[in-house]
Design a protein around this motif. Structure first.
Motif, PDB file in Angstrom:
ATOM      1  N   MET A 153       0.832  -1.202   0.000  1.00  0.00           N
ATOM      2  CA  MET A 153       0.000   0.000   0.000  1.00  0.00           C
ATOM      3  C   MET A 153       0.868   1.254   0.000  1.00  0.00           C
ATOM      4  SD  MET A 153      -3.193  -0.127  -0.361  1.00  0.00           S
ATOM      5  CE  MET A 153      -3.462   1.600  -0.025  1.00  0.00           C
ATOM      6  N   PHE A 154       1.928   1.201   0.773  1.00  0.00           N
ATOM      7  CA  PHE A 154       2.844   2.351   0.835  1.00  0.00           C
ATOM      8  C   PHE A 154       3.457   2.630  -0.534  1.00  0.00           C
ATOM      9  CE2 PHE A 154       7.362   3.636   1.539  1.00  0.00           C
ATOM     10  CZ  PHE A 154       7.123   4.925   1.974  1.00  0.00           C
ATOM     11  N   TRP A 156       2.354   1.662  -3.466  1.00  0.00           N
ATOM     12  CA  TRP A 156       1.341   2.073  -4.421  1.00  0.00           C
ATOM     13  C   TRP A 156       0.923   3.526  -4.185  1.00  0.00           C
ATOM     14  CZ3 TRP A 156      -2.284  -2.003  -6.772  1.00  0.00           C
ATOM     15  CH2 TRP A 156      -2.872  -1.473  -7.935  1.00  0.00           C
ATOM     16  N   SER A 157       0.712   3.865  -2.929  1.00  0.00           N
ATOM     17  CA  SER A 157       0.306   5.238  -2.620  1.00  0.00           C
ATOM     18  C   SER A 157       1.299   6.233  -3.187  1.00  0.00           C
ATOM     19  CB  SER A 157       0.201   5.435  -1.100  1.00  0.00           C
ATOM     20  OG  SER A 157      -0.843   4.668  -0.563  1.00  0.00           O
ATOM     21  N   THR A 158       2.556   5.986  -2.921  1.00  0.00           N
ATOM     22  CA  THR A 158       3.571   6.959  -3.321  1.00  0.00           C
ATOM     23  C   THR A 158       3.667   7.088  -4.833  1.00  0.00           C
ATOM     24  OG1 THR A 158       4.805   6.335  -1.349  1.00  0.00           O
ATOM     25  CG2 THR A 158       5.964   7.657  -2.990  1.00  0.00           C
ATOM     26  N   HIS A 160       1.502   6.100  -7.122  1.00  0.00           N
ATOM     27  CA  HIS A 160       0.237   6.603  -7.657  1.00  0.00           C
ATOM     28  C   HIS A 160       0.123   8.108  -7.421  1.00  0.00           C
ATOM     29  CE1 HIS A 160      -3.947   6.894  -8.753  1.00  0.00           C
ATOM     30  NE2 HIS A 160      -4.305   7.236  -7.533  1.00  0.00           N
ATOM     31  N   GLY A 161       0.434   8.534  -6.216  1.00  0.00           N
ATOM     32  CA  GLY A 161       0.356   9.961  -5.904  1.00  0.00           C
ATOM     33  C   GLY A 161       1.272  10.776  -6.790  1.00  0.00           C
ATOM     34  N   LEU A 162       2.482  10.295  -6.982  1.00  0.00           N
ATOM     35  CA  LEU A 162       3.416  11.030  -7.831  1.00  0.00           C
ATOM     36  C   LEU A 162       2.912  11.092  -9.266  1.00  0.00           C
ATOM     37  CD1 LEU A 162       6.016  12.529  -8.260  1.00  0.00           C
ATOM     38  CD2 LEU A 162       7.241  10.360  -8.393  1.00  0.00           C
ATOM     39  N   MET A 164      -0.129  11.046 -10.260  1.00  0.00           N
ATOM     40  CA  MET A 164      -1.246  11.986 -10.318  1.00  0.00           C
ATOM     41  C   MET A 164      -0.760  13.426 -10.263  1.00  0.00           C
ATOM     42  SD  MET A 164      -3.873  10.045 -10.374  1.00  0.00           S
ATOM     43  CE  MET A 164      -5.394  10.151  -9.427  1.00  0.00           C
ATOM     44  N   THR A 184      12.383   9.671  -5.176  1.00  0.00           N
ATOM     45  CA  THR A 184      11.148   9.127  -4.599  1.00  0.00           C
ATOM     46  C   THR A 184      11.232   7.602  -4.524  1.00  0.00           C
ATOM     47  OG1 THR A 184       9.829  10.984  -5.403  1.00  0.00           O
ATOM     48  CG2 THR A 184       8.658   8.951  -4.884  1.00  0.00           C
ATOM     49  N   MET A 187      13.517   6.593  -1.752  1.00  0.00           N
ATOM     50  CA  MET A 187      12.921   6.754  -0.425  1.00  0.00           C
ATOM     51  C   MET A 187      11.856   5.703  -0.148  1.00  0.00           C
ATOM     52  SD  MET A 187      12.810  10.872   0.294  1.00  0.00           S
ATOM     53  CE  MET A 187      12.498  11.520  -1.343  1.00  0.00           C
ATOM     54  N   ILE A 188      11.185   5.279  -1.189  1.00  0.00           N
ATOM     55  CA  ILE A 188      10.231   4.188  -1.015  1.00  0.00           C
ATOM     56  C   ILE A 188      10.954   2.961  -0.475  1.00  0.00           C
ATOM     57  CG2 ILE A 188       8.833   2.497  -2.261  1.00  0.00           C
ATOM     58  CD1 ILE A 188       7.882   4.716  -4.077  1.00  0.00           C
TER      59      ILE A 188
END
Lengths: 195, 195
Positions: A153-154, A156-158, A160-162, A164, A184, A187-188
């Motif tokens: 989830m972490f 994917w969130s990152t 996906h957010g980037l 977007m 990024t 850091m993930i």
DNA sequence: TGTATTATGTTGTCACTGTCAAGATAAAGA
DNA sequence: TCTTTATCTTGACAGTGACAACATAATACA
């Protein structure tokens, strides 16, 4: 025999999907309408009804195909990188993810649409779950201590957010895209190590 | 004197904004139309024109106000946490961010809309830049080694992505939301430490 | 004061949309 | 060959955003 053109107008269903993707690539999303797609496919405005009851169903199928291509692209990227470590694979997938979202921005937007432009057809549910499974496996392969789902989830969130924020031009102009993306992704990986 | 009702129907502009936000909260985004908002405000379908030339302008102003409330909410959260360390402040902002996106999901969606439902009015640009500055400052306060803007992008990407995935129900059902959120925020902090 | 100007709101229209119903057409099956 | 069924077309309806022409009321100005 798999190429039978079963009915009197050829495989309109396929043509509609292609016309739809083409429309998404060519014009702003707000202008992509059922009628416009029918026009592009050269049929009357009500012809799509028999293949896709509603516009949402057509969009849902386009999104589902998007997920298929998406999974294939990430798989290919992961398998191409050397050396084949779990971390390298995840990084390669991250880069492929961002590239896919950029190249197929309209379809990608559809795949994660906030509004309900897509009907949640079984095919769409299935293909999106495949994508999730692919990511979960890639994270699990890192063999970090915590729950792999939370790690996935972490990630994917990152990403996906980037993707977007990129597509809505929310990047500060003084930053170079490449630096943002590589940092990024790095850091993930370090974030996930502390899961 | 600041309360003058300047024209013959009272402050329609304000009423339209409120009706718009109410509509966004009540019904699916696709049904929120200029005419529906005019109806809610009790005026004719073309009345909004003099205050908002297009639907995009109305939505843009609603989004701008969203950013104002957003910045205020994060500020309040950061200032309320104890002890007042840079890390604690960032965590508090992250929690407030996710809460805001959940409570104001339609407006939040608008604020980061993929399509161009919002006209990029000066007010919207200004308020969204304020939000960015707020986050950049919070990250800079951590005094990590690398470029603070890149760190801020990382934070924003992750939290934004999580908010989006939440609102589109992309969370694996077996995970508890709280665990996902807290772990994500923690991984953000450890990720940023390696910036 | 009284009149002109301007801001605001209404009505009517246009082209467009998604969806449905009724009819036409052609393929498949008996 | 005749019937059935899948597919496509035409036509309609209510809804939309935007525009133009007009009405009205608040203000500015003489």
């Amino acid at each position: 025999m798999s190429e039978t053109k079963p009915y009197h107008h050829g495989d309109l269903r396929e043509q509609l999907l292609q016309a739809g993707e083409q429309a998404l690539a060519e014009m702003p999303m707000a202008q992509v309408s059922l009628r416009e797609i029918a026009r592009k496919a050269g049929v009357s405005h009500a012809a799509p009804k028999h293949h896709f009851p509603t516009l949402g169903d057509l969009m849902g199928e386009i999104a589902a195909r998007g997920f298929q291509r998406f999974v294939a692209a990430l798989d290919e990227a992961a398998n191409s990188i050397t050396p084949q470590t779990a971390e390298n694979r995840l990084l390669a997938m991250g880069r492929a993810y961002l590239r896919f979202a950029e190249v197929n921005s309209a379809v990608y937007t559809l795949m994660f649409d906030q509004r309900d432009s897509c009907s949640m057809t079984p095919h769409l549910v299935e293909t999106s779950l495949e994508a999730w499974g692919q990511l979960e496996n890639a994270v699990a392969a890192l063999r970090v201590s915590g729950n792999a789902s939370i790690g996935a989830m972490f990630v994917w969130s990152t990403v996906h957010g980037l993707a977007m924020l990129k597509s809505t031009h929310r990047l500060p102009p003084h930053l170079t895209l490449h630096a943002v993306e590589e940092n990024t992704l790095r850091m993930i990986v370090t974030g996930i190590a502390t899961l």
